[in-house]
Design an enzyme around this catalytic site. Structure first.
Site, mmCIF file in Angstrom:
data_model
loop_
_atom_site.group_PDB
_atom_site.id
_atom_site.type_symbol
_atom_site.label_atom_id
_atom_site.label_comp_id
_atom_site.label_asym_id
_atom_site.label_seq_id
_atom_site.Cartn_x
_atom_site.Cartn_y
_atom_site.Cartn_z
ATOM 1 N N ASP A 75 0.645 -4.681 -2.645
ATOM 2 C CA ASP A 75 2.141 -4.913 -1.828
ATOM 3 C C ASP A 75 3.215 -4.409 -2.438
ATOM 4 O O ASP A 75 3.505 -4.906 -3.694
ATOM 5 C CB ASP A 75 1.909 -6.076 -2.254
ATOM 6 C CG ASP A 75 2.019 -6.855 -0.299
ATOM 7 O OD1 ASP A 75 1.401 -6.459 -0.009
ATOM 8 O OD2 ASP A 75 2.762 -8.155 -0.627
ATOM 9 N N TYR A 163 12.504 1.767 3.248
ATOM 10 C CA TYR A 163 14.310 1.172 3.057
ATOM 11 C C TYR A 163 14.519 1.954 1.937
ATOM 12 O O TYR A 163 15.934 1.518 1.822
ATOM 13 C CB TYR A 163 14.175 -0.083 2.423
ATOM 14 C CG TYR A 163 13.633 -1.020 3.618
ATOM 15 C CD1 TYR A 163 12.986 -1.378 3.732
ATOM 16 C CD2 TYR A 163 14.897 -1.911 3.643
ATOM 17 C CE1 TYR A 163 12.396 -2.273 4.594
ATOM 18 C CE2 TYR A 163 14.075 -3.191 4.387
ATOM 19 C CZ TYR A 163 13.124 -3.334 5.400
ATOM 20 O OH TYR A 163 12.660 -4.280 5.782
HETATM 21 P P1 IMP Z 1 3.466 -3.875 2.325
HETATM 22 O O1 IMP Z 1 3.838 -3.671 0.940
HETATM 23 O O2 IMP Z 1 2.076 -3.216 3.244
HETATM 24 O O3 IMP Z 1 3.676 -5.079 3.392
HETATM 25 O O4 IMP Z 1 5.157 -3.639 2.498
HETATM 26 C C1 IMP Z 1 5.556 -3.457 2.248
HETATM 27 C C2 IMP Z 1 7.034 -2.279 2.951
HETATM 28 O O5 IMP Z 1 7.823 -2.101 2.160
HETATM 29 C C3 IMP Z 1 7.130 -1.475 3.608
HETATM 30 O O6 IMP Z 1 6.397 -1.410 4.822
HETATM 31 C C4 IMP Z 1 8.612 -0.018 3.162
HETATM 32 O O7 IMP Z 1 9.189 -0.883 3.989
HETATM 33 C C5 IMP Z 1 8.952 -1.243 2.126
HETATM 34 N N1 IMP Z 1 8.719 -0.835 0.820
HETATM 35 C C6 IMP Z 1 7.373 -0.551 -0.443
HETATM 36 N N2 IMP Z 1 8.274 0.506 -1.690
HETATM 37 C C7 IMP Z 1 8.916 1.438 -0.817
HETATM 38 C C8 IMP Z 1 9.008 1.939 -1.230
HETATM 39 O O8 IMP Z 1 9.047 2.712 -2.112
HETATM 40 N N3 IMP Z 1 10.423 2.415 -0.926
HETATM 41 C C9 IMP Z 1 10.888 2.262 0.408
HETATM 42 N N4 IMP Z 1 10.108 1.150 1.183
HETATM 43 C C10 IMP Z 1 9.526 0.669 0.551
#
Ligand code: IMP
Length: 203
Positions: A75, A163
């Site tokens: 996450d 991002y």
């Molecule tokens: P979740 O962990 O599925 O809730 O999503 C986390 C969100 O953070 C992802 O959809 C990305 O948009 C963003 N994110 C997490 N790690 C990265 C990274 O390494 N680069 C760019 N965006 C990231």
């Protein structure tokens, strides 16, 4: 004492292609192949917690329970100082269109909110990653990594995901999206969390 992972294939409880590719790349040197939640037709559980570790636990335990295998979840998200830590656990939600995810829209929102509140430059931000390795018996181990940096506008670069095109990591002048995967993974939040995971659960 951290419980060890044994095996040559690790179930990574994510449907995010970008995360999965980075994880495969990071774990390759340790002889570990990764298989994603999508490859095993696992449903995406709802992320109902308001912390990274809470949501990582939900995803890892759901996958471990469904498959009977140890499962690693990620996450992650970005916290922006000028927006009091937003979007944080809602990083993915900012990209939600109702019909898929649009990260240009999410980055534009971050930029517009920083401009609207006249946030001081440089726009400091941190990418954060929490990994949870859960076993089917309910045990879990938690690992965390943070990458500090600042945000730029207009966005730059074509590599990476999410991002990445607006984030310049500390000590660099290019964005994550202008780095190759190897370079990004050496200093990223995910790279740092995987380092902890490998140190704790392997060998
Ligand atoms: P979740 O962990 O599925 O809730 O999503 C986390 C969100 O953070 C992802 O959809 C990305 O948009 C963003 N994110 C997490 N790690 C990265 C990274 O390494 N680069 C760019 N965006 C990231």
């Amino acid at each position: 004492m951290t419980r060890k992972f044994s095996g040559d294939t690790l179930l990574v409880a994510t449907h995010n292609k970008g995360k999965l590719e980075e994880m495969a790349h990071l774990l390759e040197p340790f002889g570990v192949k990764v298989v994603g939640a999508g490859d095993m037709d696992l449903p995406e559980p709802e992320e109902t917690e308001d912390t990274f570790v809470g949501n990582a636990r939900i995803k890892a335990h759901a996958a471990a329970k469904a498959t009977g295998l140890p499962a690693l979840s990620d996450d992650s998200g970005i916290t922006i100082d000028g927006l009091n830590g937003a979007p944080g656990v809602y990083t993915a939600d900012w990209a939600e269109t109702g019909n898929g995810r649009d990260f240009m829209m999410a980055m534009t929102r971050a930029h517009d909110e920083l401009v609207a509140c006249d946030a001081a430059k440089p726009w400091m931000a941190q990418f954060r990653c929490t990994l949870v390795l859960a076993w089917p018996d309910g045990h879990d181990e938690v690992f965390e990594g943070v990458a500090p940096g600042h945000l730029v506008w207009p966005i730059r670069g074509k590599d990476g995901f999410g991002y990445d095109p607006m984030f310049v990591p500390e000590g660099h002048d290019v964005t994550f999206a202008e780095m190759d995967r190897w370079e990004k993974n050496k200093i990223s939040h995910r790279g740092k969390a995987v380092e902890q995971f490998v140190a704790g659960c392997f060998g």
